[in-house]
Design an enzyme around this catalytic site. Structure first.
Site, mmCIF file in Angstrom:
data_model
loop_
_atom_site.group_PDB
_atom_site.id
_atom_site.type_symbol
_atom_site.label_atom_id
_atom_site.label_comp_id
_atom_site.label_asym_id
_atom_site.label_seq_id
_atom_site.Cartn_x
_atom_site.Cartn_y
_atom_site.Cartn_z
ATOM 1 N N GLN A 130 0.847 -1.182 0.000
ATOM 2 C CA GLN A 130 0.000 0.000 0.000
ATOM 3 C C GLN A 130 0.893 1.245 0.000
ATOM 4 O OE1 GLN A 130 -2.281 0.006 3.582
ATOM 5 N NE2 GLN A 130 -3.153 2.034 3.270
ATOM 6 N N GLY A 131 0.928 1.979 -1.102
ATOM 7 C CA GLY A 131 1.813 3.129 -1.241
ATOM 8 C C GLY A 131 1.113 4.435 -0.914
ATOM 9 N N TYR A 132 1.032 4.746 0.386
ATOM 10 C CA TYR A 132 0.349 5.968 0.837
ATOM 11 C C TYR A 132 1.349 6.995 1.350
ATOM 12 C CZ TYR A 132 -4.386 3.930 0.778
ATOM 13 O OH TYR A 132 -5.573 3.397 0.405
ATOM 14 N N SER A 133 1.901 6.716 2.548
ATOM 15 C CA SER A 133 2.698 7.717 3.268
ATOM 16 C C SER A 133 3.970 8.086 2.521
ATOM 17 C CB SER A 133 3.060 7.191 4.662
ATOM 18 O OG SER A 133 1.901 6.998 5.445
ATOM 19 N N SER A 165 4.182 -1.223 4.137
ATOM 20 C CA SER A 165 4.114 -2.601 4.634
ATOM 21 C C SER A 165 4.161 -3.594 3.479
ATOM 22 C CB SER A 165 2.826 -2.815 5.433
ATOM 23 O OG SER A 165 2.726 -1.905 6.496
ATOM 24 N N GLU A 248 -9.860 -0.900 5.840
ATOM 25 C CA GLU A 248 -8.653 -1.070 6.651
ATOM 26 C C GLU A 248 -8.965 -0.930 8.136
ATOM 27 O OE1 GLU A 248 -4.112 0.709 6.863
ATOM 28 O OE2 GLU A 248 -5.724 1.995 6.149
ATOM 29 N N GLU A 378 -4.280 10.753 16.418
ATOM 30 C CA GLU A 378 -4.750 12.126 16.264
ATOM 31 C C GLU A 378 -5.784 12.228 15.136
ATOM 32 O OE1 GLU A 378 -1.088 11.987 18.462
ATOM 33 O OE2 GLU A 378 -1.589 11.191 16.489
#
Length: 397
Positions: A130-133, A165, A248, A378
Site C-alpha cells: 500500500q503506497g500511501y505515506s 508494509s 482497513e 490524532e
C-alpha cells in the site's frame, strides 16, 4: 445487543476448529511457531499458508461467493477472528490484498481489473502493498508529492513512499499519486495498481527498533503504469482512498480479540515472574493495574460489538471504526507499557532463556506503531469529533 451465538454459528466455529487442527503447519498447535527469518523462506512459508487457506475456503470468508469467498455474516467473521487468535495462526502475507485492495476493487474497479487481480490476491499468487505515506505526507495524504505524468500513452511516476508494509515481498502496490494540481487539496489524486517488478521501483527495508523489517521505503524513478491501472477516475482518487480506509480500519478494529489474548499473556507473566522474591501478581499495584486494563479492554470489545450491531442494521461500516481503532491501538500500547513497568529493571534486560522477556519487549516496541498505522490516533480523534460527535472541522485542515 445479544452476545450469544446461534447453533448455526457454533457449527461454523466447530467446522473452522476442525479444519485448523488438521491444516495448521506441523507442530504449530504444540507451540512450534517460529517463522523463517530470511525473506525468501518467510515469503514462501506465508504464501504456502495462504494457499492452504484458499484451498480450504478460509482465505477470505467475507467475500461474496462469486469471488471465491463464503458470504460470511459479520458474526461468522467475529468467530473467525476469535479462532485465528486462539491458535495464534500464521500472519496473512496478503492482508492488504485480501482485506483492503480486493474489497475496494469489487466496489470501484473495472471488470478487467477484477478479473486480472482478485483471483490472484485470493490464492496468494500476487502479494500487495500500500503506497500511501511519504516523508512529507504521513497523516495528511493530501500533501503527497509523488507525481504521475502522461507521456507517450503511459504514466511516468516519480517520488518516494515510506512505511510501506510488505513492499519487500509485494508484486503490486496500491499507489497514491498526484496527476494534477488544484486549489482543493483533495483533487488531482489518482490511484494506480502499480507493478512492483520493474526497473523504476526500488525497495529499501526499514529496520525497526525491535529488529524486524516489516516496513520499507519505496523509491519510484520513471516507474511506468497505464490507464488500465487506474482505480476509479483520474484525479478522483480521494473517493477511492476513503473506501479503502474504511475496509482497513474495520479490520484493525477486530484486533480487539488479539488484545484480549495479549492481556491473558500479561496475567500469565504476572503469575510466573518474581520481583524481590514475590510474584508480581501479589503486588497491589499490579492487581489494580490489571483490573483497570481488564475493564477497559472489555469496554473496547463491547464497543466493537455495538458498532458491529450498527453495521448489521445499516448494511455498511461507518466512522465508528475510527473509535474502535483508537481504543485498540492505544490500549495495546498501554498494556505493554504496563507489562514492562511491573518487571522493573529486568524488563529492559535481554534474557534469551526467558520467553516472557523477549515476547514482552518485542510487543512493547511494536506497540508504538499501532497508534500510527491505519491512521494516527490524532487523525482518529479528528474523525470521531467531526463525524460522530458533530464538532466543527479542524481549522488546520
Amino acid at each position: 445487543m445479544d452476545f450469544t451465538f446461534t447453533d448455526k454459528e457454533e457449527k461454523f466455529r466447530g467446522e473452522l476448529r476442525g479444519w485448523l487442527e488438521v491444516n495448521l503447519p506441523k507442530g504449530w498447535l504444540q507451540g512450534d511457531r517460529k517463522l523463517p527469518e530470511d525473506n525468501e523462506h518467510y515469503s514462501k512459508f506465508l504464501r504456502d499458508w495462504q494457499r492452504t487457506l484458499y484451498e480450504g475456503g478460509w482465505a477470505a470468508i467475507s467475500w461474496p461467493k462469486s469471488y471465491g469467498g463464503r458470504d460470511a455474516t459479520l458474526m461468522e467473521e467475529i468467530i473467525y477472528h476469535q479462532e485465528m487468535v486462539r491458535v495464534q495462526s500464521p500472519p496473512l502475507v496478503n492482508y492488504i490484498g485480501i482485506h483492503m485492495v480486493a474489497p475496494t476493487l469489487m466496489q470501484m474497479g473495472t471488470d478487467a481489473q477484477k478479473e486480472e487481480f482478485i483471483g490472484k490476491i485470493l490464492t496468494g499468487e500476487q502479494v500487495w502493498s500500500q503506497g500511501y505515506s511519504e516523508p512529507g505526507a504521513g497523516s495528511d495524504l493530501t500533501a503527497l508529492q509523488t507525481t504521475a505524468v502522461k507521456k507517450d500513452g503511459k504514466w511516468v511516476i516519480n517520488g518516494q513512499k515510506v512505511w510501506t508494509s510488505f513492499a519487500h515481498l509485494a508484486d503490486r502496490c496500491f499507489l497514491l499519486t498526484k496527476t494534477s494540481q488544484s486549489e482543493k487539496k483533495h483533487e488531482g489524486i489518482t490511484v494506480f495498481l502499480l507493478d512492483m517488478d520493474q526497473e523504476g521501483v526500488e525497495t529499501r527495508p526499514i529496520v525497526q527498533m525491535d529488529g524486524h523489517q516489516e516496513f520499507n521505503e519505496v523509491y519510484l524513478t520513471d516507474a511506468v503504469a497505464t490507464d488500465e491501472d487506474i482505480v476509479g477516475e483520474e484525479g478522483k482518487g480521494w473517493a477511492v482512498l476513503i473506501a479503502l480506509m474504511l475496509h482497513e480500519r474495520s479490520g484493525i478494529a477486530a484486533q480487539v480479540f488479539t488484545l484480549e489474548q495479549q492481556f491473558e499473556r500479561v496475567i500469565e507473566m504476572a503469575k510466573t515472574v518474581r520481583l524481590n522474591g514475590s510474584l508480581l501478581i501479589e503486588d497491589p499495584f499490579v492487581e489494580d493495574g490489571l483490573a483497570d486494563l481488564y475493564a477497559r479492554i472489555n469496554g473496547a470489545k463491547l464497543n466493537y460489538y455495538r458498532n458491529i450491531t450498527h453495521t448489521l442494521k445499516s448494511g455498511k461500516p461507518g466512522p465508528e471504526s475510527s473509535l474502535d481503532k483508537l481504543l485498540v491501538s492505544e490500549l495495546t500500547k498501554e498494556l505493554f507499557d504496563f507489562a514492562m513497568t511491573i518487571q522493573g529493571h529486568s524488563g529492559v534486560l535481554t534474557n534469551e532463556d526467558s520467553l516472557f522477556d523477549s515476547e514482552m519487549q518485542g510487543q512493547y516496541l511494536a506497540s508504538f506503531g499501532a497508534t500510527i498505522g491505519g491512521g494516527t490516533s490524532e487523525v482518529q480523534r479528528n474523525t470521531i469529533g467531526e463525524r460522530i460527535l458533530g464538532l466543527p472541522k479542524d481549522l488546520g485542515r
